[in-house]
Design a protein around this motif. Structure first.
Motif, PDB file in Angstrom:
ATOM      1  N   GLY A  56       0.815  -1.212   0.000  1.00 26.49           N
ATOM      2  CA  GLY A  56       0.000   0.000   0.000  1.00 26.49           C
ATOM      3  C   GLY A  56       0.842   1.251   0.000  1.00 26.49           C
ATOM      4  O   GLY A  56       2.007   1.242  -0.411  1.00 26.49           O
ATOM      5  N   CYS A  71      -3.065  -2.601   0.660  1.00 20.87           N
ATOM      6  CA  CYS A  71      -3.613  -3.508  -0.337  1.00 20.87           C
ATOM      7  C   CYS A  71      -2.750  -4.773  -0.321  1.00 20.87           C
ATOM      8  O   CYS A  71      -1.885  -4.923   0.541  1.00 20.87           O
ATOM      9  CB  CYS A  71      -3.635  -2.864  -1.724  1.00 20.87           C
ATOM     10  SG  CYS A  71      -2.013  -2.303  -2.281  1.00 20.87           S
ATOM     11  N   PHE A  94      -5.821   3.380  -6.913  1.00 19.65           N
ATOM     12  CA  PHE A  94      -5.536   3.150  -5.498  1.00 19.65           C
ATOM     13  C   PHE A  94      -4.977   4.419  -4.852  1.00 19.65           C
ATOM     14  O   PHE A  94      -5.358   4.786  -3.728  1.00 19.65           O
ATOM     15  CB  PHE A  94      -4.543   1.999  -5.335  1.00 19.65           C
ATOM     16  CG  PHE A  94      -4.231   1.664  -3.905  1.00 19.65           C
ATOM     17  CD1 PHE A  94      -5.092   0.878  -3.143  1.00 19.65           C
ATOM     18  CD2 PHE A  94      -3.080   2.152  -3.300  1.00 19.65           C
ATOM     19  CE1 PHE A  94      -4.805   0.586  -1.817  1.00 19.65           C
ATOM     20  CE2 PHE A  94      -2.788   1.871  -1.973  1.00 19.65           C
ATOM     21  CZ  PHE A  94      -3.656   1.080  -1.237  1.00 19.65           C
ATOM     22  N   ILE A 126     -12.268  -2.214  -3.857  1.00 23.92           N
ATOM     23  CA  ILE A 126     -11.907  -3.627  -3.722  1.00 23.92           C
ATOM     24  C   ILE A 126     -12.442  -4.402  -4.921  1.00 23.92           C
ATOM     25  O   ILE A 126     -11.744  -5.224  -5.517  1.00 23.92           O
ATOM     26  CB  ILE A 126     -12.474  -4.222  -2.418  1.00 23.92           C
ATOM     27  CG1 ILE A 126     -11.744  -3.627  -1.197  1.00 23.92           C
ATOM     28  CG2 ILE A 126     -12.330  -5.747  -2.403  1.00 23.92           C
ATOM     29  CD1 ILE A 126     -12.346  -4.025   0.139  1.00 23.92           C
ATOM     30  N   ILE A 176      -8.539  -4.187   0.488  1.00 21.41           N
ATOM     31  CA  ILE A 176      -8.019  -2.845   0.806  1.00 21.41           C
ATOM     32  C   ILE A 176      -8.459  -2.498   2.217  1.00 21.41           C
ATOM     33  O   ILE A 176      -9.627  -2.657   2.567  1.00 21.41           O
ATOM     34  CB  ILE A 176      -8.541  -1.784  -0.188  1.00 21.41           C
ATOM     35  CG1 ILE A 176      -8.030  -2.080  -1.596  1.00 21.41           C
ATOM     36  CG2 ILE A 176      -8.117  -0.377   0.246  1.00 21.41           C
ATOM     37  CD1 ILE A 176      -8.649  -1.205  -2.672  1.00 21.41           C
TER      38      ILE A 176
END
Length: 219
Positions: free
Chosen positions: A61, A81, A92, A181, A188
């Motif tokens: 992430g 993530c 994202f 997601i 996530i």
């Protein structure tokens, strides 16, 4: 006879839901061209997909920073993530940015999920509400119901995932995460955040301009 589904309406549904083109076309076909029904079907499908992925480990992430009000307010949030590939995707990164901006816009938010709220917080709020003057003459059972409603409202205001998304009030932050997601295909999680307000916790100097002028003139 099946309704004719145009490419334009498929694109509109994709833009609204972030679902795949084929999924949007199929949803519209199954709903006989009814846009609202197709959107609801895709939403339910996305929530189901998100629920299945929610238990998967997410250790990749980004840490996103957002500075507001000319440097007087700063937010740092970690959003996780499953893979570095998804972490680098623009969708994202936009999600993490939106979450940071949401936290900046909601100063009352202190927790990510309702389960994170310590029990003593609810007890403290209950004590405050029970002692309010407007409930003094009400029967105990009615009083309890009113207090419970007020407490739940206050606690909800403290929870990030329950807040209406500032860019689309038709969904909450929790629903926004689930939508991503479904779109990105990975679990996530919002892991943690910190809010920094300039001067918070410091004793601010009280300026006495009259005394300052007198001091300068006496020199």
């Amino acid at each position: 006879m099946a309704a004719e589904i145009s490419a334009k309406i498929v694109k509109e549904l994709r833009d609204k839901t972030s679902a795949g083109m084929m999924d949007c076309k199929k949803a519209l076909q199954e709903a006989d061209g009814d846009f609202a029904k197709a959107e609801e079907a895709l939403k339910k499908k996305g929530l189901a997909t998100a629920a299945k992925k929610s238990s998967r480990i997410a250790t990749e992430g980004i840490v996103e920073a957002y500075i507001h009000m000319g440097g007087k307010l700063g937010i740092i949030v970690e959003v996780n993530c499953e893979t570095d590939f998804v972490a680098r995707r623009s969708e994202f990164q936009e999600l993490a940015r939106n979450i940071a901006m949401q936290i900046a816009a909601c100063p009352q938010v202190q927790y990510i999920n309702a389960a994170d709220i310590p029990p003593e917080i609810a007890e403290r709020e209950k004590k405050i509400e029970m002692e309010k003057d407007d409930l003094g003459n009400k029967p105990v059972d009615i009083k309890e119901k009113i207090v419970e409603g007020r407490i739940q409202k206050k606690l909800k205001e403290m929870v990030l995932v329950d807040q209406a998304f500032i860019r689309d009030s038709s969904m909450t932050i929790g629903e926004l995460v689930k939508q991503n997601i479904s779109t990105l295909g990975e679990n996530i999680q919002i892991r943690r955040f910190e809010r920094f307000v300039l001067g918070e916790g410091l004793e601010k100097k009280n300026e006495d301009f009259g005394a300052e002028v007198e001091k300068m003139m006496s020199k």
